[in-house]
Design an enzyme around this catalytic site. Structure first.
Site, PDB file in Angstrom:
ATOM      1  N   ASP A 152      77.858 -16.400  44.564  1.00 62.47           N
ATOM      2  CA  ASP A 152      79.089 -15.613  44.508  1.00 62.47           C
ATOM      3  C   ASP A 152      78.737 -14.150  44.763  1.00 62.47           C
ATOM      4  O   ASP A 152      77.641 -13.698  44.439  1.00 62.47           O
ATOM      5  CB  ASP A 152      79.757 -15.767  43.115  1.00 62.47           C
TER       6      ASP A 152
ATOM      7  N   SER B 262      94.402 -25.835  50.456  1.00 57.98           N
ATOM      8  CA  SER B 262      95.568 -25.333  49.739  1.00 57.98           C
ATOM      9  C   SER B 262      96.849 -25.934  50.281  1.00 57.98           C
ATOM     10  O   SER B 262      96.925 -26.277  51.470  1.00 57.98           O
ATOM     11  CB  SER B 262      95.634 -23.806  49.887  1.00 57.98           C
ATOM     12  N   ALA B 263      97.854 -26.031  49.437  1.00 55.75           N
ATOM     13  CA  ALA B 263      99.182 -26.509  49.871  1.00 55.75           C
ATOM     14  C   ALA B 263      99.779 -25.566  50.908  1.00 55.75           C
ATOM     15  O   ALA B 263     100.728 -25.922  51.611  1.00 55.75           O
ATOM     16  CB  ALA B 263     100.109 -26.591  48.669  1.00 55.75           C
ATOM     17  N   THR B 264      99.191 -24.396  51.034  1.00 54.68           N
ATOM     18  CA  THR B 264      99.717 -23.448  52.018  1.00 54.68           C
ATOM     19  C   THR B 264      99.565 -23.967  53.441  1.00 54.68           C
ATOM     20  O   THR B 264     100.223 -23.491  54.360  1.00 54.68           O
ATOM     21  CB  THR B 264      99.018 -22.076  51.846  1.00 54.68           C
TER      22      THR B 264
ATOM     23  N   TYR C 275      96.324 -16.105  55.692  1.00 52.14           N
ATOM     24  CA  TYR C 275      95.532 -16.816  54.657  1.00 52.14           C
ATOM     25  C   TYR C 275      95.622 -18.320  54.894  1.00 52.14           C
ATOM     26  O   TYR C 275      94.606 -19.005  54.987  1.00 52.14           O
ATOM     27  CB  TYR C 275      96.045 -16.456  53.260  1.00 52.14           C
TER      28      TYR C 275
ATOM     29  N   LYS D 225      92.775 -21.413  56.134  1.00 52.63           N
ATOM     30  CA  LYS D 225      92.541 -22.716  55.502  1.00 52.63           C
ATOM     31  C   LYS D 225      92.679 -23.829  56.547  1.00 52.63           C
ATOM     32  O   LYS D 225      91.878 -24.762  56.597  1.00 52.63           O
ATOM     33  CB  LYS D 225      93.539 -22.938  54.358  1.00 52.63           C
TER      34      LYS D 225
ATOM     35  N   TYR E 264      95.198 -27.678  46.945  1.00 55.68           N
ATOM     36  CA  TYR E 264      95.707 -27.317  45.624  1.00 55.68           C
ATOM     37  C   TYR E 264      97.168 -26.903  45.739  1.00 55.68           C
ATOM     38  O   TYR E 264      97.529 -26.183  46.680  1.00 55.68           O
ATOM     39  CB  TYR E 264      94.966 -26.123  45.037  1.00 55.68           C
TER      40      TYR E 264
ATOM     41  N   ASP F 232     108.425 -17.235  51.346  1.00 54.57           N
ATOM     42  CA  ASP F 232     108.502 -18.209  50.258  1.00 54.57           C
ATOM     43  C   ASP F 232     109.321 -19.430  50.668  1.00 54.57           C
ATOM     44  O   ASP F 232     110.412 -19.286  51.242  1.00 54.57           O
ATOM     45  CB  ASP F 232     109.143 -17.573  49.014  1.00 54.57           C
TER      46      ASP F 232
HETATM   47  C1  WQD Z   1     105.164 -19.015  42.858  1.00 58.21           C
HETATM   48  C2  WQD Z   1     106.653 -18.748  42.743  1.00 58.21           C
HETATM   49  C3  WQD Z   1     107.438 -16.866  44.007  1.00 58.21           C
HETATM   50  C4  WQD Z   1     105.355 -13.795  41.693  1.00 58.21           C
HETATM   51  C5  WQD Z   1     100.488 -19.156  46.549  1.00 58.21           C
HETATM   52  C6  WQD Z   1      99.669 -19.482  47.755  1.00 58.21           C
HETATM   53  C7  WQD Z   1      99.037 -20.832  47.603  1.00 58.21           C
HETATM   54  C8  WQD Z   1      98.251 -20.874  46.320  1.00 58.21           C
HETATM   55  C9  WQD Z   1      99.152 -20.530  45.139  1.00 58.21           C
HETATM   56  C10 WQD Z   1      95.981 -20.321  46.880  1.00 58.21           C
HETATM   57  C11 WQD Z   1     107.283 -18.371  44.079  1.00 58.21           C
HETATM   58  C12 WQD Z   1     107.631 -16.638  42.506  1.00 58.21           C
HETATM   59  C13 WQD Z   1     105.812 -15.023  42.143  1.00 58.21           C
HETATM   60  C14 WQD Z   1     106.278 -12.864  41.157  1.00 58.21           C
HETATM   61  C15 WQD Z   1     108.064 -14.435  41.511  1.00 58.21           C
HETATM   62  N1  WQD Z   1      97.147 -19.995  46.369  1.00 58.21           N
HETATM   63  N2  WQD Z   1     107.146 -15.329  42.049  1.00 58.21           N
HETATM   64  N3  WQD Z   1     107.603 -13.218  41.085  1.00 58.21           N
HETATM   65  O1  WQD Z   1     103.492 -18.472  46.668  1.00 58.21           O
HETATM   66  O2  WQD Z   1     103.777 -20.789  45.606  1.00 58.21           O
HETATM   67  O3  WQD Z   1     101.541 -20.076  46.414  1.00 58.21           O
HETATM   68  O4  WQD Z   1      99.660 -19.226  45.406  1.00 58.21           O
HETATM   69  O5  WQD Z   1      95.639 -21.366  47.305  1.00 58.21           O
HETATM   70  O6  WQD Z   1      98.183 -21.044  48.689  1.00 58.21           O
HETATM   71  O7  WQD Z   1     100.523 -19.533  48.882  1.00 58.21           O
HETATM   72  O8  WQD Z   1     102.491 -19.012  44.397  1.00 58.21           O
HETATM   73  O9  WQD Z   1     102.461 -17.845  42.241  1.00 58.21           O
HETATM   74  O10 WQD Z   1     102.732 -16.471  44.362  1.00 58.21           O
HETATM   75  O11 WQD Z   1     104.608 -17.886  43.559  1.00 58.21           O
HETATM   76  O12 WQD Z   1     109.267 -14.728  41.436  1.00 58.21           O
HETATM   77  O13 WQD Z   1     105.930 -11.721  40.728  1.00 58.21           O
HETATM   78  O14 WQD Z   1     106.869 -17.636  41.874  1.00 58.21           O
HETATM   79  O15 WQD Z   1     108.566 -16.407  44.728  1.00 58.21           O
HETATM   80  O16 WQD Z   1     108.567 -18.948  44.138  1.00 58.21           O
HETATM   81  P1  WQD Z   1     102.949 -19.579  45.829  1.00 58.21           P
HETATM   82  P2  WQD Z   1     103.016 -17.721  43.616  1.00 58.21           P
END
Ligand code: WQD
Length: 330
Positions: free
Chosen positions: A31, A124-126, A148, A152, A176, A292
């Site tokens: 790391d 990632s699910a992304t 990002y 992946k 994930y 989103d």
């Molecule tokens: C979750 C929900 C936001 C912050 C991302 C990556 C994915 C993985 C997980 C790495 C959404 C809402 C968030 C805030 C909010 N990472 N939110 N206010 O976007 O589903 O996934 O992180 O692998 O690859 O894309 O996760 O936690 O950012 O958001 O309302 O201050 O919470 O809109 O609906 P996301 P998130």
């Protein structure tokens, strides 16, 4: 024999080191502390009661990788190391392509040269972009919508092409969904360097009074309460998924969704968090965040079938463990 964990002092990496060690697996961590802290190493040694070999290294540095492989009998690699902030990837795309792709390429080249052809990749699910249908299966269309996510997807394609060229490789792609929560000891937790982007760490800051309130990114989505739905999974369940994947390694390239198969909205998370912690959590609706998806949650049945793994922790436990590790449980 040992398993190399790149990014092993990070959030998911450190929890995976703890679970692998509990299973008696010898691990070596590489790391560069870009998004983690040296103190995590001491915590891991304390939690596991084992000496954990560590190399401060950037996985994009082939000489450093060759040194690690020459000093250790590495039989498999779990590759976590990489930049992971979606918004940052949009503003710094070349940094993300450079770091994430270069790191994966150097790692795969070094592994091949050293005859170590077993890899678990932190995907990632992304890679599903904005899914047309939910729940998402491993056969759902792949379509990353930010740099990002594209890194992946590119690394997944590198793995698929590599397996097509050399049937000696065993590669598992773990996709994930939304990891949250923390180790029961409260000593391992999501502790990013710099400002958090994900929902749970922002919620924890609002509950701790470190920020005035949580901004909920939109409540006008086509969902029951108007807020986005996600598949939140306890980080320890996720870590156990890596142990299961290591035990089930097989030739070829295989992708698995690591999620609970349940979707919860932002407002449901907020309500659950407040209920189980008793914390005050000031929040307000703010405009949507670009990119989103309204809904993204998994069908994890393939992992259950082929890895003999399924998530077990409840949303309440995820919220409680996250709050406890942040010192917020009264
Ligand atoms: C979750 C929900 C936001 C912050 C991302 C990556 C994915 C993985 C997980 C790495 C959404 C809402 C968030 C805030 C909010 N990472 N939110 N206010 O976007 O589903 O996934 O992180 O692998 O690859 O894309 O996760 O936690 O950012 O958001 O309302 O201050 O919470 O809109 O609906 P996301 P998130």
């Amino acid at each position: 024999m040992a398993v190399l964990i790149t990014g092993g002092t990070g959030y998911i990496g450190s929890h995976t080191v703890a679970e692998l060690s509990a299973e008696g697996v010898d691990v070596v961590i590489a790391d560069n502390f870009f998004n983690s802290k040296p103190k995590t190493l001491d915590i891991l040694r304390e939690i596991t009661g084992r000496e954990i070999k560590f190399h401060e290294a950037d996985v994009g540095d082939k000489a450093a990788l060759e040194k690690i492989f020459s000093e250790n009998d590495i039989t498999a690699v779990v590759h976590f190391a990489g930049y992971k902030a979606v918004a940052e990837s949009v503003s710094k795309p070349l940094g993300y392509y450079g770091n994430n792709i270069r790191g994966a390429l150097a790692l795969l080249e070094t592994m091949g040269e050293r005859g170590c052809k077993s890899l678990i990749f932190s995907s990632s699910a992304t890679v599903y972009g904005i899914p047309e249908n939910v729940p998402v299966t491993e056969e759902s269309p792949l379509s990353a919508i930010n740099p990002y996510g594209r890194t992946k997807l590119i690394i997944e394609d590198m793995c698929r092409d590599l397996c097509n060229s050399d049937d000696g490789w065993s590669i598992t792609l773990l996709r994930y969904f939304n990891p949250v929560g923390a180790h029961k000891s409260g000593k391992l937790r999501e502790d990013p360097n710099g400002a958090p982007n994900n929902l749970m760490p922002v919620m924890l800051k609002a509950a701790a009074g470190e920020i005035p309130e949580l901004g909920v990114f939109g409540n006008d989505y086509p969902t029951p309460d108007g807020t986005c739905i996600r598949d939140y999974i306890h980080v320890v369940d996720l870590a156990k998924g890596h142990v299961a994947a290591l035990k089930a390694m097989k030739k070829g390239v295989h992708a698995y969704n690591l999620g609970t198969g349940k979707g919860y909205s932002v407002l449901e998370i907020i309500e659950t968090f407040k209920r189980v912690t008793g914390a005050d959590l000031p929040c307000k609706i703010v405009p949507r965040r670009a990119g989103d998806a309204a809904e993204c949650w998994s069908d994890p049945s393939k992992a259950k079938r082929e890895l003999n793994w399924e998530a077990g922790f409840s949303l309440e436990e995820m919220c409680k463990d996250a709050a406890a590790a942040a010192g917020l449980l009264l």
